[in-house]
Design an enzyme around this catalytic site. Structure first.
Site, PDB file in Angstrom:
ATOM      1  CD  GLU A   9     -55.888   5.596 -24.528  1.00  0.00           C
ATOM      2  OE1 GLU A   9     -55.707   4.526 -25.145  1.00  0.00           O
ATOM      3  OE2 GLU A   9     -56.994   6.151 -24.435  1.00  0.00           O
ATOM      4  CG  LEU A  65     -62.592  11.045 -29.268  1.00  0.00           C
ATOM      5  CD1 LEU A  65     -63.469  11.989 -28.472  1.00  0.00           C
ATOM      6  CD2 LEU A  65     -63.420  10.284 -30.292  1.00  0.00           C
ATOM      7  CD  GLU A 121     -66.040   6.309 -34.246  1.00  0.00           C
ATOM      8  OE1 GLU A 121     -65.094   6.227 -33.450  1.00  0.00           O
ATOM      9  OE2 GLU A 121     -67.164   5.804 -34.029  1.00  0.00           O
ATOM     10  NE  ARG A 181     -81.975   6.981 -44.464  1.00  0.00           N
ATOM     11  CZ  ARG A 181     -83.210   7.000 -44.933  1.00  0.00           C
ATOM     12  NH1 ARG A 181     -84.070   7.939 -44.515  1.00  0.00           N
ATOM     13  NH2 ARG A 181     -83.596   6.109 -45.828  1.00  0.00           N
ATOM     14  CD  GLU A 182     -83.026  12.519 -36.745  1.00  0.00           C
ATOM     15  OE1 GLU A 182     -83.039  11.534 -35.979  1.00  0.00           O
ATOM     16  OE2 GLU A 182     -83.870  13.428 -36.719  1.00  0.00           O
ATOM     17  N   PRO A 200     -71.316   2.709 -40.949  1.00  0.00           N
ATOM     18  CG  PRO A 200     -70.138   1.815 -42.748  1.00  0.00           C
ATOM     19  CD  PRO A 200     -70.612   1.483 -41.373  1.00  0.00           C
ATOM     20  N   GLY A 201     -73.987   3.189 -41.681  1.00  0.00           N
ATOM     21  CA  GLY A 201     -75.396   3.537 -41.787  1.00  0.00           C
ATOM     22  C   GLY A 201     -75.866   4.530 -40.747  1.00  0.00           C
ATOM     23  CD  GLU A 232     -55.437   9.698 -27.574  1.00  0.00           C
ATOM     24  OE1 GLU A 232     -55.446   8.970 -26.565  1.00  0.00           O
ATOM     25  OE2 GLU A 232     -56.032  10.785 -27.627  1.00  0.00           O
ATOM     26  CD  GLU A 290     -57.906   7.912 -20.820  1.00  0.00           C
ATOM     27  OE1 GLU A 290     -57.097   8.664 -20.235  1.00  0.00           O
ATOM     28  OE2 GLU A 290     -58.151   7.991 -22.028  1.00  0.00           O
ATOM     29  NE  ARG A 324     -63.487   2.359 -24.428  1.00  0.00           N
ATOM     30  CZ  ARG A 324     -62.935   3.541 -24.593  1.00  0.00           C
ATOM     31  NH1 ARG A 324     -63.531   4.632 -24.131  1.00  0.00           N
ATOM     32  NH2 ARG A 324     -61.773   3.654 -25.217  1.00  0.00           N
ATOM     33  CB  ALA A 382     -57.968   4.073 -29.685  1.00  0.00           C
TER      34      ALA A 382
END
Length: 220
Positions: free
Chosen positions: A111, A92, A134, A51-52, A129-130, A107, A157, A78, A90
């Site tokens: 922001e 990372l 993250e 799986r990748e 999840p598949g 953050e 931003e 986005r 939000a």
């Protein structure tokens, strides 16, 4: 299949089950600017599976709620979805060793130019999840004040739009399908549910986060 047949009690609390299939090979097949694509070979149900998936550092989001039950939202471009969407502040967790709470505080200041005195964990979720590891932790921030420093914003931003929106109006926008950002959708619904329970479901700001890959215990 019934809960009894699957080995679970019907009265057991509903909860995800940690599971670590044995990985025989793991490699980065694409190294990106922000995140990578990883290929794992692992054994499961007697089969060798490849799986990748997107190998992601994780993120935090902040539902900043003022004394009038208004939520601080930002509108930001986005590119993958070609949308300027309404979001919670939000970011990372891409600074090695940084505690998620510290990342959330950073953050919110960067922001939204805000600081907060009261922090709690509101919710957590896996974005896909598949296809990705993250995970995002949503914090509830209250006791808000203007940050002592205003941060310079660039790129996407640079033209952030800020709006204070009543929490109930956020939920209306979610239910009317006018907003799509997952942190906003989950955060707004979780906040209304938590408020209805007197905020008894909130977690401590420094609560452990075992679902984050950096904290995985492969002996489980």
């Amino acid at each position: 299949m019934s809960a009894e047949k699957s080995g679970e009690s019907a009265s057991a609390p509903l909860a995800d089950e940690p599971a670590f299939a044995p990985v025989s090979d793991s490699e980065i097949v694409f190294a990106g600017k922000v995140w990578d694509v990883r290929r794992d070979t692992f054994g499961y149900n007697g089969s060798g599976i490849v799986r990748e998936y997107l190998d992601h550092p994780g993120a935090v989001a902040i539902l900043a709620l003022d004394e009038q039950d208004r939520v601080l939202l930002i509108k930001q471009y986005r590119h993958p979805v070609r949308t300027r969407d309404w979001e919670l502040p939000a970011g990372l967790l891409d600074e090695a060793g940084e505690h998620p709470l510290v990342g959330a505080q950073r953050e919110l200041a960067e922001e939204a130019d805000l600081v907060a005195t009261d922090w709690n964990v509101l919710g957590e979720f896996a974005t896909s999840p598949g296809g990705s590891n993250e995970v995002i932790r949503i914090y509830l921030a209250r006791g808000l004040a203007v940050a002592p420093e205003v941060f310079e914003r660039t790129e996407e931003e640079a033209d952030i739009e800020v709006r204070w929106v009543p929490l109930d109006d956020c939920v209306d926008a979610v239910l009317a399908r006018r907003v799509q950002n997952p942190s906003l959708v989950i955060g707004a619904l979780a906040a209304v549910a938590a408020r209805a329970r007197g905020w008894s479901s909130l977690g401590a700001a420094d609560a452990p986060w075992p679902r984050h890959p950096v904290n995985w215990d492969h002996t489980v």
